[in-house]
Design an enzyme around this catalytic site. Structure first.
Site, PDB file in Angstrom:
ATOM      1  N   LYS A 227       1.219   5.707   6.640  1.00 45.74           N
ATOM      2  CA  LYS A 227       0.399   5.202   7.760  1.00 45.74           C
ATOM      3  C   LYS A 227       0.217   6.242   8.864  1.00 45.74           C
ATOM      4  O   LYS A 227       0.432   5.969  10.041  1.00 45.74           O
ATOM      5  CB  LYS A 227       0.999   3.919   8.322  1.00 45.74           C
ATOM      6  CG  LYS A 227       0.989   2.775   7.306  1.00 45.74           C
ATOM      7  CD  LYS A 227       1.340   1.447   7.946  1.00 45.74           C
ATOM      8  CE  LYS A 227       1.365   0.315   6.944  1.00 45.74           C
ATOM      9  NZ  LYS A 227       2.452   0.392   5.950  1.00 45.74           N
TER      10      LYS A 227
HETATM   11  O1  LIG Z   1       0.014  -0.293   4.070  1.00 48.97           O
HETATM   12  C1  LIG Z   1       0.805  -1.127   3.612  1.00 48.97           C
HETATM   13  O2  LIG Z   1       1.288  -0.993   2.508  1.00 48.97           O
HETATM   14  C2  LIG Z   1       0.997  -2.387   4.356  1.00 48.97           C
HETATM   15  C3  LIG Z   1      -0.067  -2.834   5.104  1.00 48.97           C
HETATM   16  C4  LIG Z   1      -0.047  -4.131   5.633  1.00 48.97           C
HETATM   17  O3  LIG Z   1      -1.019  -4.601   6.211  1.00 48.97           O
HETATM   18  N1  LIG Z   1       1.071  -4.894   5.445  1.00 48.97           N
HETATM   19  C5  LIG Z   1       2.162  -4.438   4.755  1.00 48.97           C
HETATM   20  O4  LIG Z   1       3.109  -5.209   4.590  1.00 48.97           O
HETATM   21  N2  LIG Z   1       2.171  -3.156   4.257  1.00 48.97           N
HETATM   22  C6  LIG Z   1       3.378  -2.606   3.607  1.00 48.97           C
HETATM   23  O5  LIG Z   1       3.587  -3.312   2.395  1.00 48.97           O
HETATM   24  C7  LIG Z   1       4.977  -3.583   2.194  1.00 48.97           C
HETATM   25  C8  LIG Z   1       5.188  -5.078   2.127  1.00 48.97           C
HETATM   26  O6  LIG Z   1       6.478  -5.363   1.700  1.00 48.97           O
HETATM   27  P1  LIG Z   1       6.923  -6.823   1.215  1.00 48.97           P
HETATM   28  O7  LIG Z   1       6.593  -7.751   2.326  1.00 48.97           O
HETATM   29  O8  LIG Z   1       8.384  -6.671   0.977  1.00 48.97           O
HETATM   30  O9  LIG Z   1       6.165  -7.118  -0.057  1.00 48.97           O
HETATM   31  C9  LIG Z   1       5.706  -2.892   3.332  1.00 48.97           C
HETATM   32  O10 LIG Z   1       6.109  -1.600   2.901  1.00 48.97           O
HETATM   33  C10 LIG Z   1       4.674  -2.756   4.422  1.00 48.97           C
HETATM   34  O11 LIG Z   1       4.885  -1.619   5.228  1.00 48.97           O
END
Ligand SMILES: O=C(O)c1cc(=O)[nH]c(=O)n1[C@@H]1O[C@H](COP(=O)(O)O)[C@@H](O)[C@H]1O
Length: 276
Positions: A96
């Site tokens: 990011k």
């Molecule tokens: O860019 C990302 O991957 C991301 C964007 C977003 O809008 N929301 C989001 O949760 N993420 C990333 O996606 C992952 C979600 O993780 P879980 O919630 O464990 O599935 C994390 O590493 C967040 O940093």
């Protein structure tokens, strides 16, 4: 050289539409019986790679969980990026980043230049300094067959205040980002190399994704409450370009390799049933 969009299109056709995040949270290390130090981090990350890199289309290491162990954590990140790619997974490094153009060029060098030990297939970037400031990353990606995923409609509730704000031309900030990326991807076949991040938790927002012609990363599935059924509602006609992304939901099945594989299989089956 084959573009990222084309490589991703092939990978998801062969392995199914799934991205698994490698997010070694302290709580997950504890749950796996690992120490919250660089040895635990390395064991965790290597186990995920061993379990999944030869079967899922995309692995998405979250840089922060490696950075928190300093240079030794970064060394683990370098090595799992290499191993994952050798095993056939595409690596989307979730960093990011986003800065003024001249500094963005250095980030592009760090993460998208094949001469760098941290080079991945694609990265996540933030457009808060303007989509135009990200141009050095887009150019570096295009030069080396890489990809860039730009945050548009994020999965967290705090994002709405900024992303749904309406500008002078009547478009939301998110729609402006979507439209600028759509322009760059126009005409790419089978898929552009610039993606957008659109959370699986956002519901129906009225944003038009129909011209993106690039991958739509959908995090927020599982642990944040999103489900494959939500994808149809959110993405409609653009569903075929969605790359569903799970981290904790799959990682929580570890540390056994077989259990991680079973969790990833369940996720890809559920997503394929919606996306096709
Ligand atoms: O860019 C990302 O991957 C991301 C964007 C977003 O809008 N929301 C989001 O949760 N993420 C990333 O996606 C992952 C979600 O993780 P879980 O919630 O464990 O599935 C994390 O590493 C967040 O940093």
């Amino acid at each position: 050289m084959e573009s990222f969009g084309s490589r991703l299109h092939r990978a998801t056709a062969q392995r199914g539409p799934l991205c698994v995040g490698i997010d070694p949270h302290a709580a997950l290390l504890a749950r796996w019986g690992l120490s919250d130090d660089v040895a635990g981090l390395e064991r965790f990350a290597r186990t995920v790679v061993e379990a999944l890199a030869d079967r899922v289309a995309v692995l998405k290491p979250q840089s922060a969980f490696f950075e928190r162990f300093g240079s030794r954590g970064i060394a683990v990140l370098e090595s799992i990026i290499r191993q994952s790619r050798e095993a056939g997974a595409l690596v989307l490094l979730d960093v990011k980043r986003g800065d003024i153009g001249s500094t963005m060029a250095a980030y592009a060098d760090a993460y998208l230049n094949p001469d760098s030990a941290l080079c991945a297939d694609a990265i996540t970037v933030s457009p808060f300094l303007g989509v135009g400031s990200l141009r050095p990353a887009f150019d570096m990606a295009a030069a080396h067959g890489g990809g860039v995923f730009v945050l548009a409609l994020t999965s967290n509730p705090e994002g709405v205040a900024v992303q749904h704000a309406v500008g002078a031309d009547g478009r939301t900030v998110a729609q402006t980002v979507i439209d600028e990326i759509s322009q760059v991807n126009a005409g790419a076949d089978p898929l552009g190399s610039l993606g957008l991040v659109v959370g699986a938790t956002i519901g129906e927002t009225g944003h038009d994704l129909s011209k993106v012609n690039g991958p739509l990363l959908a995090p927020g599935l599982g642990a944040q409450g999103g489900s494959p059924a939500d994808l149809r509602r959110i993405f409609g006609e653009s569903l075929r370009n969605v790359l569903p992304s799970y981290s904790r939901e799959v990682l929580g099945a570890g540390p056994e390799v077989a259990s991680l594989r079973a969790a990833a299989d369940r996720a890809v089956t559920a997503c394929s049933a919606v996306i096709g």
